[in-house]
Design a protein around this motif. Structure first.
Motif, PDB file in Angstrom:
ATOM      1  N   LYS A 102       0.844  -1.182   0.000  1.00  0.00           N
ATOM      2  CA  LYS A 102       0.000   0.000   0.000  1.00  0.00           C
ATOM      3  C   LYS A 102       0.888   1.243   0.000  1.00  0.00           C
ATOM      4  O   LYS A 102       1.756   1.398   0.853  1.00  0.00           O
ATOM      5  CB  LYS A 102      -0.915   0.011   1.233  1.00  0.00           C
ATOM      6  CG  LYS A 102      -1.875   1.200   1.280  1.00  0.00           C
ATOM      7  CD  LYS A 102      -2.764   1.122   2.511  1.00  0.00           C
ATOM      8  CE  LYS A 102      -3.727   2.298   2.572  1.00  0.00           C
ATOM      9  NZ  LYS A 102      -4.588   2.246   3.765  1.00  0.00           N
ATOM     10  N   SER A 103       0.670   2.087  -0.993  1.00  0.00           N
ATOM     11  CA  SER A 103       1.457   3.313  -1.105  1.00  0.00           C
ATOM     12  C   SER A 103       0.824   4.401  -0.243  1.00  0.00           C
ATOM     13  O   SER A 103      -0.370   4.672  -0.335  1.00  0.00           O
ATOM     14  CB  SER A 103       1.519   3.767  -2.566  1.00  0.00           C
ATOM     15  OG  SER A 103       2.261   4.966  -2.682  1.00  0.00           O
ATOM     16  N   VAL A 104       1.648   5.000   0.600  1.00  0.00           N
ATOM     17  CA  VAL A 104       1.177   6.052   1.496  1.00  0.00           C
ATOM     18  C   VAL A 104       1.902   7.345   1.134  1.00  0.00           C
ATOM     19  O   VAL A 104       3.137   7.357   1.030  1.00  0.00           O
ATOM     20  CB  VAL A 104       1.458   5.690   2.972  1.00  0.00           C
ATOM     21  CG1 VAL A 104       0.993   6.797   3.891  1.00  0.00           C
ATOM     22  CG2 VAL A 104       0.766   4.384   3.321  1.00  0.00           C
ATOM     23  N   PRO A 105       1.177   8.455   0.947  1.00  0.00           N
ATOM     24  CA  PRO A 105       1.847   9.717   0.614  1.00  0.00           C
ATOM     25  C   PRO A 105       2.838  10.129   1.676  1.00  0.00           C
ATOM     26  O   PRO A 105       2.614   9.934   2.872  1.00  0.00           O
ATOM     27  CB  PRO A 105       0.677  10.716   0.540  1.00  0.00           C
ATOM     28  CG  PRO A 105      -0.528   9.873   0.297  1.00  0.00           C
ATOM     29  CD  PRO A 105      -0.277   8.569   0.994  1.00  0.00           C
TER      30      PRO A 105
END
Length: 298
Positions: free
Chosen positions: A290-293
């Motif tokens: 999961k890409s998190v800013p």
């Protein structure tokens, strides 16, 4: 049964990654002089396989002979045509009994374990498991399962195969029953090992706090040493679960129960901004990303 692509063999420094050091299984490396000591032991393994089975050697030999054409078709023709049916069936029986004896020795301990180590030696016995998972050193899994169940009964035979496969990867973990399938069986042991790695049957399995703590400890040990492995084969050969059977076969010392798995250091990952949490699925397919800013500095 595939062979290692010739291009990979151009680098002589990697030769040891592809060829057996102790035992040949199947026709690709059969007859090598440096593997003769294991050939002599295969006859002893056959005797131990037959003992207390209620049948003699000829019973199992003729069972394999009836399946010899199916077994031949699992290999490249040029590697089997030099053997007549009787010789090829004998090779398959001896090789299968060698593997089955090793599986039983690791799962059940007892006299077979000590006889095997006495005949092969401690060092060779450690290397045998590495040889059993080489790409060119395989026999058909369906034949292995057939003889295992013929000797031990279907339920016990499948249970031991599953314990061996799951133990090889997960230590004393009890996972999916790859060997219990009635169809879509793996092609060979290496294929079965891969299927255990990516099995999804244990996805989202609830775990107790005690087991979670134990698993976390195992994973952290695994993280510490992964960077030392230069390739997948070295990674597999260094999986300490290859020695999971030591927990009952050698002694009761706590040191024999340790598993030194190989993964990248958790500290390094966090330093690079990669954060993670443990999955409840004991499978490589249980990994989710999961890409998190990135946080904006104030």
């Amino acid at each position: 049964m595939q062979k290692v692509p010739p291009l990979l063999r151009l680098d002589k420094n990697n030769q040891q990654d592809y060829d057996p050091l102790v035992v040949s299984l199947g026709p690709y490396h059969h007859g090598k002089e440096e593997l003769q000591s294991a050939e002599d032991f295969k006859l002893i393994a056959l005797e131990m396989f037959v003992a207390d089975s209620g049948h003699d050697v000829l019973f199992f030999y003729f069972k394999v002979l009836q399946l010899v054409n199916d077994a031949r078709n699992c290999y490249f023709e040029d590697s089997t045509k030099k053997y007549d049916d009787e010789t090829f069936a004998q090779m398959m029986l001896l090789d299968a009994c060698f593997i089955i004896n090793d599986i039983i020795s690791r799962c059940k301990s007892g006299a077979n374990f000590y006889i095997t180590r006495y005949c092969l030696g401690d060092l060779a016995s450690e290397i045998v498991l590495r040889d059993m998972f080489l790409l060119e050193n395989q026999i058909p899994f369906w034949l292995l399962k057939f003889l295992m169940c013929l000797r031990c009964g279907k339920q016990e035979g499948e249970e031991m195969l599953n314990e061996f496969l799951n133990g090889t990867m997960f230590g004393n973990y009890k996972g999916s029953g790859i060997a219990s399938r009635d169809k879509d069986l793996p092609h060979h042991l290496l294929d079965a090992f891969w299927l255990v790695l990516v099995s999804e049957s244990c996805k989202d399995k609830p775990t107790s706090p005690k087991s979670r703590a134990s698993n976390d400890s195992v994973c952290l040990n695994h993280f510490k040493n992964f960077g030392r492995c230069s390739n997948l084969h070295e990674y597999i050969c260094n999986l300490p679960c290859f020695l999971w059977w030591r927990r009952s076969n050698i002694d009761n010392d706590s040191n024999t129960k340790k598993y030194v798995h190989c993964f990248r250091s958790a500290t390094e990952l966090k330093a690079k901004g990669i954060h993670f949490r443990r999955s409840s699925a004991d499978s490589l397919k249980g990994i989710k990303f999961k890409s998190v800013p990135a946080l904006t500095e104030q």
